[in-house]
Design a protein around this motif. Structure first.
Motif, PDB file in Angstrom:
ATOM      1  N   ASP A 147       2.089   8.523  -3.078  1.00 52.61           N
ATOM      2  CA  ASP A 147       1.628   7.204  -3.529  1.00 52.61           C
ATOM      3  C   ASP A 147       0.811   6.606  -2.386  1.00 52.61           C
ATOM      4  N   SER A 184      -1.608  11.720  -5.195  1.00 53.66           N
ATOM      5  CA  SER A 184      -1.096  11.721  -6.570  1.00 53.66           C
ATOM      6  C   SER A 184      -1.382  10.404  -7.273  1.00 53.66           C
ATOM      7  N   GLN A 185      -1.266   9.327  -6.547  1.00 53.60           N
ATOM      8  CA  GLN A 185      -1.472   7.985  -7.114  1.00 53.60           C
ATOM      9  C   GLN A 185      -2.282   7.162  -6.129  1.00 53.60           C
ATOM     10  N   ARG A 244      -8.609   7.273 -12.689  1.00 59.21           N
ATOM     11  CA  ARG A 244      -8.114   8.170 -13.751  1.00 59.21           C
ATOM     12  C   ARG A 244      -9.005   9.399 -13.894  1.00 59.21           C
ATOM     13  N   LYS A 258      -2.928   9.032 -10.719  1.00 59.62           N
ATOM     14  CA  LYS A 258      -2.325   7.878 -11.381  1.00 59.62           C
ATOM     15  C   LYS A 258      -2.842   6.605 -10.714  1.00 59.62           C
ATOM     16  N   ASP A 294      -0.515   2.541 -14.171  1.00 57.85           N
ATOM     17  CA  ASP A 294       0.777   3.226 -14.203  1.00 57.85           C
ATOM     18  C   ASP A 294       1.838   2.437 -13.453  1.00 57.85           C
TER      19      ASP A 294
END
Ligand SMILES: O=C(CO)[C@@H](O)[C@H](O)COP(=O)(O)O
Ligand SMILES: [Fe+2]
Length: 228
Positions: free
Chosen positions: A68, A89-90, A109, A114, A136
């Motif tokens: 994250d 990942s995010q 996106r 995410k 998200d």
């Protein structure tokens, strides 16, 4: 209720010369994900690291841990593609840092990550609300961003409660001063993604601290589902 309890240590307060090892240590101690704080010395008065470090961490600790990225940077648009290529990942950007959140959400996106949207303590939750259906995760900062080890701002909890009431299945993260002393307030308000830096990383027993934080959130989620 689609969300679950997740604990993401912030490795900002760890021995930065051993960052890869520290990330592995947190995963071995039961972390659900890793919260990586990117600071550019402009959006916040501190500098950490950027996508080259993320790429090294990804190579060193493998494909599984969820990264994250807490992007405390002035031009978040600039780092979307490099962070995606590095293995993030995010991508959690700050609402205060962009004039076009909708376009940025779309770009994140399209890059395969995410989307997280963060607000500083001075930003109202009503400003975040129009984007809540497209993201998200919402991150409610519980300190002024920039440094680890600050005091938890309990007066941010009404923002979390309001978001939980309006968006029952959204992932809601809290970040800043969260540890065994403040986790009950966060969990009761409805946060389910818990960032904890110094309380976990500086502990003699990080495994127990992570387990404690997670159990408090699990119990609050169970209570909430029984009350419905
Ligand atoms: O984003 C930030 C600070 O800006 C955080 O992620 C902190 O690094 C968390 O550390 P503690 O407040 O839990 O020590
Ligand atoms: Fe953070």
């Amino acid at each position: 209720m689609a969300y679950s309890a997740k604990i993401g240590p912030s490795v900002l307060s760890s021995d930065l010369s051993q960052l890869g090892r520290e990330c592995e240590r947190m995963m071995e101690c039961g972390a659900d994900y890793l919260h990586l704080d990117v600071m550019d010395g402009h959006f916040v008065p501190n500098i950490t690291f950027g996508h080259p470090m993320v790429e090294c961490l990804r190579h060193s600790i493998g494909p599984d841990p969820f990264f994250d990225m807490h992007m405390m940077v002035s031009r978040p648009e600039q780092w979307v593609k490099p962070m995606a290529a590095a293995g993030a990942s995010q991508y959690t950007f700050h609402l205060e840092a962009t004039t076009n959140p909708g376009n940025l959400i779309k770009e994140i996106r399209e890059s395969g990550m995410k989307v997280g949207l963060a607000i500083k303590p001075g930003t109202t939750v009503e400003e975040l609300a129009p984007w809540a259906g497209q993201i998200d995760m919402a991150l409610v900062m519980t300190v002024e961003p920039g440094f680890g080890g600050q005091k938890f701002m309990e007066d941010m909890m009404p923002k979390v409660s309001w978001l939980r009431s309006q968006f029952p299945s959204l992932d809601i993260e809290v970040d800043g001063g969260v540890g065994p002393d403040s986790i009950h307030r966060c969990a009761e308000a409805g946060a389910n993604m818990i960032v904890s830096g110094s309380a976990v990383v500086s502990s003699d027993d990080p495994r127990s601290v992570i387990a404690l934080l997670k159990n408090v959130v699990i119990e609050a989620i169970q209570k909430r589902s029984l009350d419905r």
